[in-house]
Scaffold this motif. Structure first.
Motif, mmCIF file in Angstrom:
data_model
loop_
_atom_site.group_PDB
_atom_site.id
_atom_site.type_symbol
_atom_site.label_atom_id
_atom_site.label_comp_id
_atom_site.label_asym_id
_atom_site.label_seq_id
_atom_site.Cartn_x
_atom_site.Cartn_y
_atom_site.Cartn_z
ATOM 1 N N THR A 8 1.455 -1.618 0.113
ATOM 2 C CA THR A 8 0.402 0.136 0.005
ATOM 3 C C THR A 8 0.660 1.320 0.416
ATOM 4 O OG1 THR A 8 -1.455 -1.410 0.711
ATOM 5 C CG2 THR A 8 -1.861 1.488 1.335
ATOM 6 N N ARG A 24 -11.902 7.609 0.292
ATOM 7 C CA ARG A 24 -12.942 6.354 1.192
ATOM 8 C C ARG A 24 -13.431 6.961 1.401
ATOM 9 N NH1 ARG A 24 -6.971 7.387 3.086
ATOM 10 N NH2 ARG A 24 -8.167 9.771 5.026
ATOM 11 N N VAL A 32 -7.144 3.239 1.256
ATOM 12 C CA VAL A 32 -6.427 3.809 -0.591
ATOM 13 C C VAL A 32 -5.264 3.824 -0.927
ATOM 14 C CG1 VAL A 32 -7.462 5.211 -2.755
ATOM 15 C CG2 VAL A 32 -9.290 4.736 -0.312
ATOM 16 N N SER A 33 -4.982 3.461 -1.790
ATOM 17 C CA SER A 33 -3.014 2.916 -1.787
ATOM 18 C C SER A 33 -3.769 4.281 -2.875
ATOM 19 C CB SER A 33 -2.888 2.348 -2.970
ATOM 20 O OG SER A 33 -1.529 2.129 -3.055
ATOM 21 N N TYR A 35 -2.154 4.205 -5.570
ATOM 22 C CA TYR A 35 -2.439 3.559 -7.147
ATOM 23 C C TYR A 35 -3.226 3.101 -6.977
ATOM 24 C CZ TYR A 35 2.529 5.080 -6.836
ATOM 25 O OH TYR A 35 3.307 5.762 -7.353
ATOM 26 N N ASP A 36 -4.483 2.384 -6.337
ATOM 27 C CA ASP A 36 -5.786 1.779 -6.611
ATOM 28 C C ASP A 36 -6.628 2.468 -7.577
ATOM 29 O OD1 ASP A 36 -5.239 -0.042 -4.418
ATOM 30 O OD2 ASP A 36 -6.315 0.898 -2.663
ATOM 31 N N ASN A 37 -7.079 1.917 -8.069
ATOM 32 C CA ASN A 37 -7.548 2.040 -9.842
ATOM 33 C C ASN A 37 -9.288 2.646 -8.745
ATOM 34 O OD1 ASN A 37 -10.192 1.826 -11.897
ATOM 35 N ND2 ASN A 37 -8.170 1.690 -12.854
ATOM 36 N N ASP A 40 -12.032 -0.506 -9.807
ATOM 37 C CA ASP A 40 -11.610 -1.411 -9.172
ATOM 38 C C ASP A 40 -12.219 -1.676 -7.671
ATOM 39 O OD1 ASP A 40 -10.378 -2.706 -11.646
ATOM 40 O OD2 ASP A 40 -8.282 -2.661 -10.849
ATOM 41 N N LEU A 41 -11.776 -0.525 -6.844
ATOM 42 C CA LEU A 41 -12.527 0.171 -5.269
ATOM 43 C C LEU A 41 -13.901 -0.188 -5.918
ATOM 44 C CD1 LEU A 41 -9.766 2.263 -4.817
ATOM 45 C CD2 LEU A 41 -10.030 -0.364 -3.885
ATOM 46 N N THR A 73 -6.748 6.910 -10.883
ATOM 47 C CA THR A 73 -6.423 6.543 -9.200
ATOM 48 C C THR A 73 -5.919 7.486 -8.755
ATOM 49 O OG1 THR A 73 -3.507 6.770 -9.740
ATOM 50 C CG2 THR A 73 -4.270 4.800 -10.186
#
Length: 361
Positions: A8, A24, A32-33, A35-37, A40-41, A73
């Motif tokens: 993360t 969030r 939430v990273s 680089y999270d999409n 995708d979340l 992201t």
């Protein structure tokens, strides 16, 4: 609750921290990273409205919902927020899924006027299938919106032909957008260009009655209201809870439109977050557009769960206007949920098969 892991990447700047916090809260996830999409979340168009409205409140910068396709992201969106405002574009042509070797599909917005709704559909198409969305001019509240379907079609075609000047073309439209896609096909054919695929995603071919005398328009409108009432009573008997919920949602949209027309401006982000006069202009454009037959086949992707009355449930009114016939594809779900999981997988598979067949013809 979930905790950061070794993979993360936590926010490194104040802007990344702001974006991550908004994500969030809107997505209901604890971590939430950067680089999270977003998708995708679990992100979708209604959550995107909340996210962009909150970011605008915090930063004063308004971003198009479609920016999430290119900047999906936290890190990418934070960089976009730090750009000069003039660098943020509100182009009508949106590259939802631009890569691939197949014939690209150009998909026109429906109610809501943006194309984020099509993300789930795009993610289930063939990896080699390019998909572009077309969103309305004027979503930013600055550019002058268009008031005629003919002008909307010409505007979208101008954007398409910058990157694809000669075709062949595959076009589709959702709901109101189907009328624009039909007019785009008419304009392309008039220039001698090839339209290999034309699809309507639950679009009804309502013919304009503006040319009729007042008393005939009144009779027609009265008959339609009576049919709608009878159909609603049947729906209430069959599925009372869902029917009441649908009618309440429709009533809320109409009330919001009425308040907007009277000058009321809501303090909370609305369902689609765009200037309210666009709804009025699009309603007028649809009411005034005159459908004329074209030498094309129309593929109708029809919602199997109908929640409102239609004079022609079988072909959605397209038979008189499709010179090469109508092919109907029954899709699971109702009008507003055809692209939502799990319906998106079936829709994408059916659409991809139809596109591949058209491309090979």
């Amino acid at each position: 609750p979930a905790r950061p892991t070794a993979s993360t990447q936590l926010p490194r700047t104040s802007v990344e921290e702001l974006v991550a916090t908004v994500w969030r809260e809107a997505l209901g996830v604890p971590v939430v990273s950067v680089y999270d999409n977003f998708f995708d979340l679990g992100g979708h168009s209604l959550i995107a409205v909340q996210v962009m409205a909150r970011l605008e409140q915090q930063t004063g910068k308004r971003l198009p919902l479609a920016a999430l396709f290119t900047y999906p992201t936290v890190a990418a969106l934070a960089l976009l927020l730090q750009l000069d405002g003039r660098s943020v574009t509100w182009d009508s042509l949106v590259p939802i899924k631009p890569d691939g070797t197949k014939m690209p599909l150009y998909l026109v917005h429906g109610y809501g006027l943006n194309v984020l709704l099509f993300n789930a559909l795009a993610r289930n198409l063939d990896p080699q299938q390019p998909l572009y969305g077309l969103q309305a001019k004027g979503l930013n509240g600055v550019d002058a919106p268009l008031a005629r379907i003919e002008d909307m079609a010409a505007h979208y075609l101008a954007a398409i032909r910058v990157q694809n000047p000669t075709g062949p073309y595959a076009l589709a439209g959702f709901s109101f957008g189907g009328l624009i896609a039909f007019e785009m096909a008419r304009q392309l054919l008039a220039e001698g260009l090839e339209v290999k695929f034309l699809a309507m995603f639950d679009t009804y071919a309502y013919q304009s009655d503006q040319h009729l005398p007042w008393f005939r328009r009144t009779l027609r409108a009265t008959a339609t209201v009576l049919h709608q009432l009878r159909y609603t009573l049947r729906l209430l008997a069959r599925a009372p809870g869902r029917t009441v919920a649908n009618k309440r949602a429709q009533a809320r949209r109409r009330l919001r439109a009425l308040l907007n027309s009277l000058g009321h401006r809501p303090t909370e982000p609305t369902e689609f977050a765009y200037p309210p006069q666009l709804d009025v202009l699009n309603e007028q454009a649809g009411r005034c557009y005159v459908l004329r037959p074209l030498p094309v086949r129309v593929d109708v992707f029809r919602a199997t769960e109908q929640t409102f009355y239609l004079p022609d449930f079988e072909y959605l009114g397209w038979r008189p206007y499709a010179g090469q016939g109508v092919r109907v594809h029954d899709m699971p779900g109702e009008h507003s949920l055809m692209f939502a999981p799990p319906n998106d997988q079936r829709f994408a598979a059916e659409l991809q098969a139809a596109l591949d067949e058209a491309a090979a013809a």
